[in-house]
Scaffold this motif. Structure first.
Motif, PDB file in Angstrom:
ATOM      1  N   TYR A 133       2.747  -8.382 -11.149  1.00 17.03           N
ATOM      2  CA  TYR A 133       2.353  -7.231 -10.334  1.00 17.03           C
ATOM      3  C   TYR A 133       1.067  -6.625 -10.888  1.00 17.03           C
ATOM      4  O   TYR A 133       0.957  -6.367 -12.091  1.00 17.03           O
ATOM      5  N   ILE A 134       0.104  -6.411 -10.003  1.00 16.30           N
ATOM      6  CA  ILE A 134      -1.158  -5.745 -10.336  1.00 16.30           C
ATOM      7  C   ILE A 134      -1.174  -4.409  -9.599  1.00 16.30           C
ATOM      8  O   ILE A 134      -1.200  -4.377  -8.360  1.00 16.30           O
ATOM      9  N   VAL A 135      -1.140  -3.312 -10.344  1.00 21.09           N
ATOM     10  CA  VAL A 135      -1.087  -1.966  -9.760  1.00 21.09           C
ATOM     11  C   VAL A 135      -2.468  -1.337  -9.905  1.00 21.09           C
ATOM     12  O   VAL A 135      -2.984  -1.209 -11.025  1.00 21.09           O
ATOM     13  N   LEU A 136      -3.064  -0.964  -8.794  1.00 21.58           N
ATOM     14  CA  LEU A 136      -4.384  -0.341  -8.768  1.00 21.58           C
ATOM     15  C   LEU A 136      -4.228   1.110  -8.323  1.00 21.58           C
ATOM     16  O   LEU A 136      -4.014   1.390  -7.133  1.00 21.58           O
ATOM     17  N   PHE A 182       0.852  -1.180   0.000  1.00 18.55           N
ATOM     18  CA  PHE A 182       0.000   0.000   0.000  1.00 18.55           C
ATOM     19  C   PHE A 182       0.892   1.235   0.000  1.00 18.55           C
ATOM     20  O   PHE A 182       1.641   1.486   0.954  1.00 18.55           O
ATOM     21  N   ILE A 183       0.824   2.028  -1.076  1.00 18.59           N
ATOM     22  CA  ILE A 183       1.621   3.241  -1.227  1.00 18.59           C
ATOM     23  C   ILE A 183       0.680   4.442  -1.175  1.00 18.59           C
ATOM     24  O   ILE A 183      -0.295   4.495  -1.929  1.00 18.59           O
ATOM     25  N   LEU A 193      -2.282   2.177  -4.859  1.00 18.08           N
ATOM     26  CA  LEU A 193      -1.829   3.569  -4.823  1.00 18.08           C
ATOM     27  C   LEU A 193      -3.001   4.449  -4.416  1.00 18.08           C
ATOM     28  O   LEU A 193      -4.080   4.369  -5.013  1.00 18.08           O
ATOM     29  N   SER A 194      -2.794   5.289  -3.406  1.00 16.76           N
ATOM     30  CA  SER A 194      -3.885   6.109  -2.904  1.00 16.76           C
ATOM     31  C   SER A 194      -3.336   7.399  -2.315  1.00 16.76           C
ATOM     32  O   SER A 194      -2.136   7.518  -2.033  1.00 16.76           O
ATOM     33  N   GLU A 195      -4.250   8.352  -2.136  1.00 21.48           N
ATOM     34  CA  GLU A 195      -3.899   9.624  -1.516  1.00 21.48           C
ATOM     35  C   GLU A 195      -4.325   9.691  -0.056  1.00 21.48           C
ATOM     36  O   GLU A 195      -4.088  10.709   0.593  1.00 21.48           O
ATOM     37  N   ILE A 196      -4.985   8.677   0.455  1.00 23.91           N
ATOM     38  CA  ILE A 196      -5.441   8.668   1.845  1.00 23.91           C
ATOM     39  C   ILE A 196      -4.730   7.550   2.600  1.00 23.91           C
ATOM     40  O   ILE A 196      -4.168   6.617   1.998  1.00 23.91           O
TER      41      ILE A 196
END
Length: 479
Positions: free
Chosen positions: A121-124, A34-35, A157-160
Motif C-alpha cells: 500500500y502506498i498512501v499519499l 480516493f479518501i 488522501l485529500s480534503e477536496i
C-alpha cells in the motif's frame, strides 16, 4: 477486531469498507482508493491505524514535504527498499528522475521475499498537491497496479472532492470513500475517551460537554478542540484540587473556567501562542472582565520605520483627508469644529471601516509624524515629500518651486528603490491591503487592516509617545 474498535471511534462504517477493500494479504486489492473529507475528520489517522494494526506493508508519504517529482518518487522507493531489506542490512539510496524509472525500479524493489504474495500500500497524504506536478503523475499512480503488474494499491488522501482531480483527458477512476464531519455526539465520545486517569470519566465528560457548548458553533476541528480541552482542563478542576468544590458542583466549576474559555475564543485556530505562554496568561491575576487580545500580532516586532509607516497608514485610513491639515500642521489656522461634522459622519469611523488612501498622503503623514529624526539615507519617499506636506498649506494645484523639486529629487530618489520594499513587506504581511492595481497612473492606494489595539501596542515605546499617541488622541477626539 475489538482492539481496532477501541483505537478508532465513530468511524465503524469507514473501517468496515476499507477492510472489505483490503481483503486478505494475498488478494489483489482495488488499484486505487480516493479518501476525502474535511480537516480533522480522521482520514489519515484511520488509514494509518488500520494498516499498522493489520501489519500490512505500506509506505506513507506527505505530498507537502515531497514538493517535487524526484523527492516524491525517491521517498516512496527508499521506504519500500527499507521494508524489503533485513534489519541488519543497510539499504542503498535509490535515485529516480522520471515516472518511467519509478515503474522499473518499483518492480525491482517489490521482488523481495518480504513483499511477495501480499499487497503493498502506498498512501499519499495531501494528494491535492499532485495536481501541480507533471500531468502524467496522477494517472500513473491510479494505474500503477496495471503498469507494474504487481499487487499494489495507491491510497490518496485529500480534503477536496475527486471532481477537482479528474483530468480533462480522462483517467482510471478510483474507489471514492467519503469521511463526513464528526457530529457533536461523536466529538463528545472521542474527547471523553481521553480523560485523565486521576479523574472519573463522568467528571471529564461534563467538562467536555461545557467545552463543546462554548466552541462547537465556531470550531468543529477535532485537533483544535482536543488542544483546547487539554489547555483549559487545569482551570476547570482547580476548585476541586483546592477543596473549594466537589466534582458534582458543576455551577461553581463553570464559573471558574468561563473567563478562560472566553479568552481562548480569541485564538481559536490561530495557535499564535504556545501552551506554556497560555498557562502563564491563565496564572495572571487579572480582571476576567478585561479580556485582552492574545494574538501574536499584537506583539509583532517590525523594523523601526515600518512601525511609523503602519501608524501613518492607520491615521490615513481612518481619518478624513480634510483633517490632515489640522492634525499634522503646526500653523493650520482656526478651523471650526462644525465644519467637520455632517449628518452622515456622526457614525464612528471604526464602524465604517478603513478607507483607501493614496501613497502620497501616506508619505505626507509619515513625514509629519517622524519629523526630523529620519536620516537622509533612510527616507522611503520617492517623490517631493516636503512639497506634499506644503500642499496642505498651499491652494490646491499650486506648484512648488523648481529648486525645491530638484533638491528633493536628488535627496530622496536614490534611496527610494532601496526602502520602498518596506511598504511592500507590510502588504505581504497583510497589515496593509493594496486597493486596485499597483500600476495605476495616479499611484497605488492602500487600506490599513490592523486594529487600534495593534497601533497602540507598536506605539507604546518611548520614541513614539510624543507624536503618535498625541495624533491618536486627536483622532479619537473627532470620532
Amino acid at each position: 477486531m475489538a482492539h481496532l474498535e477501541n483505537l478508532v471511534l465513530c468511524r465503524e462504517s469507514q473501517v468496515s469498507t476499507l477492510q472489505s477493500l483490503f481483503g486478505e494479504r494475498h488478494h489483489f486489492s482495488f488499484p486505487s482508493i480516493f479518501i476525502y473529507g474535511h480537516t480533522a475528520s480522521g482520514k489519515t489517522y484511520v488509514t494509518q491505524t488500520l494498516l499498522k494494526t493489520l501489519e500490512l506493508p505500506h509506505v506513507f508519504v506527505n505530498c507537502v514535504e515531497c514538493f517535487t517529482l524526484r523527492l516524491l518518487l525517491e521517498q516512496i522507493l527508499n521506504k519500500l527498499n527499507h521494508l524489503s531489506s533485513s534489519e541488519d542490512a543497510c539499504p542503498t539510496h535509490i535515485t529516480c528522475e522520471t515516472f518511467n524509472d519509478f515503474v522499473r525500479l518499483f518492480k525491482q524493489v517489490t521482488k523481495a521475499e518480504s513483499l511477495k504474495d501480499q499487497t503493498v500500500y502506498i498512501v499519499l497524504d495531501k494528494a491535492e498537491y499532485l495536481r501541480d506536478m507533471e500531468a502524467n503523475l496522477l494517472p500513473g499512480f491510479l494505474r500503477l497496479q496495471e503498469l507494474t503488474d504487481r499487487n499494489v494499491t495507491v491510497i490518496l488522501l485529500s480534503e477536496i472532492v475527486w471532481e477537482k482531480f479528474r483530468p480533462n483527458t480522462g483517467c482510471f477512476e478510483p474507489f471514492v470513500l467519503y469521511f463526513p464531519d464528526y457530529s457533536i455526539g461523536n466529538l463528545q465520545k472521542i474527547l471523553s475517551h481521553d480523560h485523565p486517569p486521576e479523574y472519573s470519566a463522568d467528571f471529564y465528560a461534563a467538562y467536555i460537554n461545557i467545552l463543546l457548548g462554548v466552541f462547537y458553533t465556531v470550531c468543529r476541528d477535532l485537533k483544535e478542540l482536543r488542544h483546547l480541552a487539554v489547555l483549559n482542563f487545569p482551570k476547570y478542576c482547580e476548585p476541586v484540587v483546592k477543596g473549594e468544590a466537589s466534582e458534582r458542583d458543576t455551577r461553581k466549576l463553570w464559573r471558574n473556567v468561563e473567563p478562560h474559555l472566553k479568552k481562548a475564543m480569541q485564538t481559536v485556530y490561530l495557535r499564535e501562542i504556545s501552551s506554556s505562554q497560555w498557562e502563564k496568561i491563565q496564572k495572571d491575576d487579572t480582571d476576567p472582565g478585561q479580556l485582552k487580545g492574545l494574538s501574536a500580532y499584537t506583539h509583532v516586532e517590525l523594523p523601526y520605520y515600518s512601525k511609523f509607516i503602519l501608524i501613518a497608514a492607520y491615521l490615513a485610513s481612518y481619518n478624513p483627508a480634510r483633517t490632515d491639515k489640522r492634525f499634522f500642521l503646526k500653523h493650520h489656522g482656526k478651523i471650526k469644529k462644525t465644519n467637520f461634522l455632517k449628518k452622515h459622519e456622526k457614525t464612528s469611523n471604526h464602524l465604517l471601516g478603513p478607507k483607501p488612501f493614496p501613497l502620497d498622503r501616506l508619505l505626507a503623514i509619515l513625514y509629519s509624524i517622524v519629523d526630523s529624526r529620519v536620516a537622509a539615507t533612510a527616507n522611503i519617499f520617492s517623490q517631493c515629500l516636503r512639497c506634499w506636506v506644503s500642499d496642505l498649506q498651499r491652494p490646491h494645484g499650486a506648484p512648488c518651486s523648481a529648486e525645491c523639486f530638484l533638491s528633493c529629487r536628488r535627496t530622496f530618489l536614490p534611496t527610494a528603490f532601496l526602502e520602498l520594499p518596506l511598504i511592500t513587506s507590510l502588504v505581504t504581511l497583510q497589515l496593509l491591503t493594496l486597493v486596485g492595481h499597483d500600476d495605476q497612473l495616479d499611484g497605488p492606494k492602500y487600506k490599513c487592516t490592523v486594529s487600534l489595539d495593534f497601533i497602540r501596542a507598536i506605539a507604546s515605546f518611548q520614541s513614539f509617545q510624543d507624536t503618535i499617541l498625541l495624533a491618536l488622541w486627536l483622532w479619537q477626539r473627532w470620532q
